[in-house]
Each structure stands twice: as structure tokens, then as C-alpha cells.
Design an enzyme around this catalytic site. Structure first.
Site, PDB file in Angstrom:
ATOM      1  N   TYR A   1      33.897  44.765  33.690  1.00  0.00           N
ATOM      2  CA  TYR A   1      35.178  44.305  34.247  1.00  0.00           C
ATOM      3  C   TYR A   1      36.020  43.506  33.262  1.00  0.00           C
ATOM      4  CZ  TYR A   1      35.053  45.145  39.358  1.00  0.00           C
ATOM      5  OH  TYR A   1      35.099  45.686  40.611  1.00  0.00           O
ATOM      6  N   GLU A   2      37.334  43.637  33.394  1.00  0.00           N
ATOM      7  CA  GLU A   2      38.327  42.777  32.721  1.00  0.00           C
ATOM      8  C   GLU A   2      38.138  42.694  31.210  1.00  0.00           C
ATOM      9  OE1 GLU A   2      40.662  42.305  34.530  1.00  0.00           O
ATOM     10  OE2 GLU A   2      39.660  42.642  36.436  1.00  0.00           O
ATOM     11  N   GLY A   3      37.873  43.824  30.605  1.00  0.00           N
ATOM     12  CA  GLY A   3      37.584  43.868  29.177  1.00  0.00           C
ATOM     13  C   GLY A   3      36.087  43.757  28.979  1.00  0.00           C
TER      14      GLY A   3
END
Length: 582
Positions: free
Chosen positions: A432-434
């Protein structure tokens, strides 16, 4: 699945001794955050988490979500659970009063949010993304746009999403192809986004999509991206030209709809509104992403706590084998290897909790500083630690959740106990999220090498200062262990700095460099807790448990600093490897 009992006493202790809540409450911006209010908030959140969200965890995992012509339908019980959440105003806790919130510290929001993540990660993802949309609008939205949508988001009658990834782009946002064509004061968007968490649902009528797209004449690459707010329902009540094409069938978080979103299917284009300036979309989106990275790190802590509680309950109930000093079969917690696993789970989870709380406190101090110097220092500390929070906490929860399965033995590998669900749910968090590789590259490049190590050196100096305050007793042994790890961390930093001219080496060192510093900061925050423990108003059982987990961390887990340092020294092997031979 065992019930979830929120660790209210531990959360209050960490808020006070690590996040610095008593100091924050002395500042005008957070004057309402009295001890009485804080404990009330924690107690009420604990009830909602334990009584409403936690029982739906296995329900959501078993039933998942459904998609039909009317859209996505949440798992059974989720609509009512969200109504309870919305009616109590939980999302507004740390939103500034000027924007309709309660204006309490972000650190308190983090403590509450941990409970949601422990109780039901799939559910918690929905308000987490709404918080990110709120942050983006407060920072970059124009008055007209905010008047139309911000109040609904803060009141949780509208939810938010983040739309970055596309089928051909993945993490490479330079390859985003979604087009936004000007149409008067608005834009018409056409394109497809994938992996959109809570992209469609029936918890609320309206959903606000924050979408990265490019105008027809925009520069190539990330420099040409702009951010647009695209509502599911327009202000006149009409349905916008967007829909969920499908929902993914995933390893975990089954009750969180991960959607393929199509914008402009009918040919007219989805009506959207510019957030911030043209071609500044990535900068605007990073407001959401940095918030999300702290929250995703917290997801690791939350799932770790739930896995720990389940494993501890099982270890105390399950009787098997014999142990010295006991007659007959004993609870498996009496076996040293089981105690090792449980202590490791607890120590890593507590270290992650402290890391997130400390970072949240830095954010609060940066927002309400006592001086210009403090504002700058806390901002830099938060920027330094954000990728560490996201990556370190989500890496260690893989170990924690896996150990939870191991404690259960064969029963952990079947779904009956719930231990497997924690492992499955946790696995998304390093992605997630990078991905954590991206976080590591950010940490070593933008957060360390870009300022020649100034921000990290300031952190090292603070660790040194804490060590210097301890001279006698058992805390002195803890301080000595931390000093050894700090010296190793400094040597590793010097080695990374010396090889900075070769990006391939730096990128090969990045993950270990981030993990090394995560373990170091975890040890530092444990020492700070030990120092504060004697003067803290709590019971002897809590003190003994905290000392035990701290000494296990400092004695058995902090030495992993040396393992990661050794890997940094050998990173040239990875850097020079022929990709065809890997």
C-alpha cells in the site's frame, strides 16, 4: 476468533510518554485535550471497536463484498457499523475546528485509529482514506469546492478515495494516461484506475474521488499531472459518469472493496474539479499520501496487536506437553519457545506503536509550535520518519502475524482460529501507498542523502541525549545496549554517505538502511518509556510487563541493527549482479 480488547492503558501511556500529550495540552490549539477527555475518548472508542467493529471482522472476511448493476454492496453489518461511526463524529476528532472538526491532537486520533485497525482492518480503510481527502482539500482546495464537499467529508456522510494507479502505470505515475478536458469551470475526465480502495460502496450515498489525471496539453511525465475531485453524485443529485467495473478477489481484507474504476464510460466524461494548481497534482496528492503512509504504518501496529491478543489467549488456553516444575500437561505458554514468540510479537508491536505515536506528536507540534525553530525541527523529524513508519511497521507485522500462526500450531493454519486472517490481511500493508522499496529509496535519497544526513544526525543526537540521562540501575543496561546500536547506525550512515555517488549501490542499501534505523528508533523510544515508567501513575503489573517487553526488544531484537549493517556493507553484490543471473 477471540474477542478484541483495546489496550487502553498502553495507548494512554504511549500518548503521555512518547507522543507528549501533556505538553500538547498546554498549547492553546490543543487545550481541550485534558487527561479526562483523553481517557473518555479512548474508553468510548474501545467500546465501539470491541462491540461493533471486531465482531464483523470474520463476517467481512467470510462474506466479502458484492457487485451488481446498482454498484458495490458492503459485507453484512457494515452499513449499520458505519452509521454508528458516523453518528458519533469519530472522523472529525483531529480536524481543525475551523473546518468543522473537534480540533484535538492528531496523536489522539492515531490512538483511536489503531483500535479501528485492530478490530477490523477492512472497515478502518474507509475512514482512513476520507481523512486523506480532507487533508488534501484543507491544504489545496478552493473555497467553493470546500464549501460543497468538505463538510460532508468531515461529518462522514461522504467518503473519500485516492485514485492514482492505472493498468499500465503501477507505481510509475509518469505513465498515467487519464485525461481531463476543460469544460467551463470544470473538467471532463476519461480513463481507468485500478486498486481503488472503497472505490464504491453503500455506506454513504456520495463518494469523493481524488483523481490524478493530465490535461491534453500537459507536459509529459509526473510534471503534467493534476489533481481533480470527481464526485459520485453531482451537486444537483445526478449520478456522475463513473462506475466500478469490478472488485478484486484478494488474499486478504475481503470486506474492503478494491475496485477497478472507470471514468467517462458513457462518452461524456466524468465531471471533475481541479484541486490546487494545474500540473501540481503530485504535490497535492502527496498531502494525502503522506497522511496515508502514517496510517498504513498504524495498520501494521493494529493488526499486530490483534494477532498478539489471539496468540496469547490461545497459548494460555491450549494445554500440551510437560514443563519443569509442573505436573501433567501445561498451557503452552509455559514452553520457553512459545514465550519467545509471544514476547517478540509484543515487543515489535509496542515498538511500532511508539514509533507512530512519536511521529504523530511531531506532526502536532509542527502544527502548533512554541517557536519557529520548533516548527522547523518537528517538520523535518516527521518527514524523516514518515517512510520509516510506513515501511518498518508493515515489515515487522509480517513477522508478528506469522508468529501468531506459529503459536497456534496446526490450528493457526486453518481459518477456524482467525490467526490466518491476520496474516492475510497484513500482507497488503507493505504494498500500500508506495511499496516498501519505494519508501526505502525515499528515505535514503530524499531524507538522508539530500541534506547530507543533517536530519538523521539530529535524530542520532537526540538518541545520544536520552542515553546520557541514564546512569544507574537496569535502565543503564538498556542504555548501554542502545549505545552500541547507535554507534553501529552511525557507521552505517557514514558508509552510505561514502557510496552516494553510485545510485545503484545506494538503492541496494536502501531497504536495510531504513530497517536499521527503524530498529534503532524503536529501541530509543523503548528507553524513553523505561525512563518515564517510574514516575508514571500505573499499576505494578503494567510496569513489569513494559519492562519485560522493553528488555526483550533491547536484548534480542535491537541487535538486528548489526544484521542490517552487515547487509549494507555487502550491498555491492546486489548492485553489481547481472539481472539475467538473479
Amino acid at each position: 476468533m477471540p474477542e478484541y480488547i483495546a489496550p487502553v492503558k498502553e495507548l494512554a501511556f504511549v500518548l503521555d510518554t512518547v507522543a507528549g500529550l501533556p505538553d500538547l495540552a498546554k498549547r492553546d490549539a490543543y487545550a481541550e485535550a485534558t487527561p479526562e477527555l483523553t481517557h473518555t475518548v479512548l474508553d468510548e472508542a474501545a467500546k465501539l471497536a470491541s462491540d461493533v467493529f471486531a465482531p464483523l471482522n470474520v463476517v467481512g472476511d467470510t462474506n466479502g463484498v458484492t457487485l451488481d448493476d446498482a454498484g458495490v454492496h458492503a459485507a453484512p453489518g457494515f452499513v449499520d457499523a458505519y452509521a454508528s461511526y458516523q453518528e458519533s463524529g469519530w472522523l472529525s476528532l483531529a480536524i481543525p475546528e475551523a473546518h468543522g472538526g473537534q480540533g484535538l491532537p492528531f496523536a489522539l486520533h492515531i490512538a483511536v485509529s489503531e483500535m479501528w485497525n485492530s478490530a477490523n482492518l477492512s472497515f478502518a480503510l474507509c475512514p482512513m482514506l476520507s481523512m486523506g481527502a480532507i487533508e488534501a482539500l484543507i491544504a489545496h482546495g478552493n473555497p467553493v469546492l470546500n464549501e460543497q464537499y468538505l463538510a460532508g467529508l468531515v461529518a462522514a456522510t461522504v467518503t473519500g478515495t485516492m485514485n492514482l494507479t492505472e493498468p499500465q502505470a503501477g507505481s510509475d505515475l509518469a505513465a498515467v494516461k487519464t485525461i481531463a478536458v476543460p469544460d467551463g469551470d470544470a473538467y471532463r475526465l476519461t480513463g481507468q484506475k485500478i486498486y481503488i480502495t472503497w472505490g464504491d460502496h453503500d455506506l454513504t450515498d456520495n463518494i469523493v474521488h481524488m483523481v490524478l489525471a493530465r490535461t491534453p496539453d500537459a507536459p509529459a511525465g509526473v510534471r503534467g499531472l493534476s489533481l481533480f475531485l470527481v464526485p459520485k453524485l453531482l451537486t444537483n443529485g445526478d449520478v456522475n459518469d463513473l462506475r466500478a467495473l469490478s472488485v478484486e478477489h484478494k488474499l486478504g481484507i475481503h470486506a474492503s472493496p478494491t475496485c477497478v474504476m472507470s471514468f467517462g464510460d458513457s462518452g461524456q466524461g466524468s465531471l471533475g474539479y481541479l484541486v490546487g494548481e494545474l500540473n501540481q497534482g503530485l504535490a497535492c496528492m502527496f498531502t494525502m499520501m503522506n497522511h496515508a503512509r502514517l496510517e498504513v504504518g498504524l495498520e501494521g501496529v493494529g493488526v499486530g496487536e490483534r494477532a498478539l491478543q489471539a496468540a496469547r489467549t490461545y497459548a494460555n488456553d491450549r494445554r500440551q506437553g510437560s514443563a519443569a516444575g509442573h505436573d501433567g500437561q501445561v498451557p503452552i505458554v509455559e514452553h520457553p519457545d512459545v514465550r519467545r514468540m509471544l514476547l517478540t510479537m509484543r515487543a515489535l508491536t509496542e515498538a511500532g506503536r511508539a514509533l507512530v505515536a512519536y511521529s504523530a506528536g511531531a506532526l502536532d507540534r509542527a502544527h502548533a509550535p512554541v517557536s519557529v525553530d520548533e516548527a522547523a525541527a518537528e517538520k523535518h523529524r516527521l518527514e524523516l520518519l514518515t517512510p520509516v513508519v510506513k515501511a518498518w511497521c508493515t515489515e515487522v507485522v509480517q513477522e508478528v502475524a506469522s508468529l501468531g500462526v506459529q503459536v497456534h500450531g496446526g490450528m493457526g493454519y486453518v481459518e477456524e482460529t482467525g490467526a490466518a486472517q491476520f496474516l492475510r490481511d497484513a500482507r497488503i500493508t507493505p504494498i500500500y501507498e508506495g511499496t516498501n522499496g519505494i519508501q526505502a529509496a525515499d528515505f535514503i535519497g530524499r531524507k538522508f542523502l539530500r541534506d547530507d544526513g543533517a536530519a538523521l544526525n539530529a535524530l542520532f543526537a537526540d538518541v545520544d541525549a536520552t542515553i546520557a540521562t541514564v546512569r544507574v540501575g537496569t535502565d543503564a543496561d538498556a542504555a548501554a545496549r542502545l549505545k552500541v546500536a547507535l554507534d553501529e547506525a552511525r557507521q552505517a550512515a557514514d558508509l552510505v554517505r561514502a557510496g552516494a555517488d553510485d545510485p545503484s549501490v545506494s538503492h541496494a542499501q536502501a531497504w536495510d538502511f531504513l530497517m536499521l534505523n527503524g530498529y534503532l528508533v524503536g529501541g530509543w523510544l523503548y528507553l524513553k518509556q523505561l525512563i518515564a515508567l517510574d514516575g508514571y501513575d500505573t499499576d505494578d503489573e503494567f510496569r513489569a510487563a513494559k519492562r519485560l517487553s522493553a528488555m526483550h526488544y533491547l536484548g534480542s531484537l535491537l541487535p538486528r541493527v548489526h544484521l542490517h549493517s552487515a547487509a549494507i556493507r555487502s550491498a555491492h553484490i546486489v548492485a553489481m549482479a547481472d539481472s539475467a543471473a538473479v
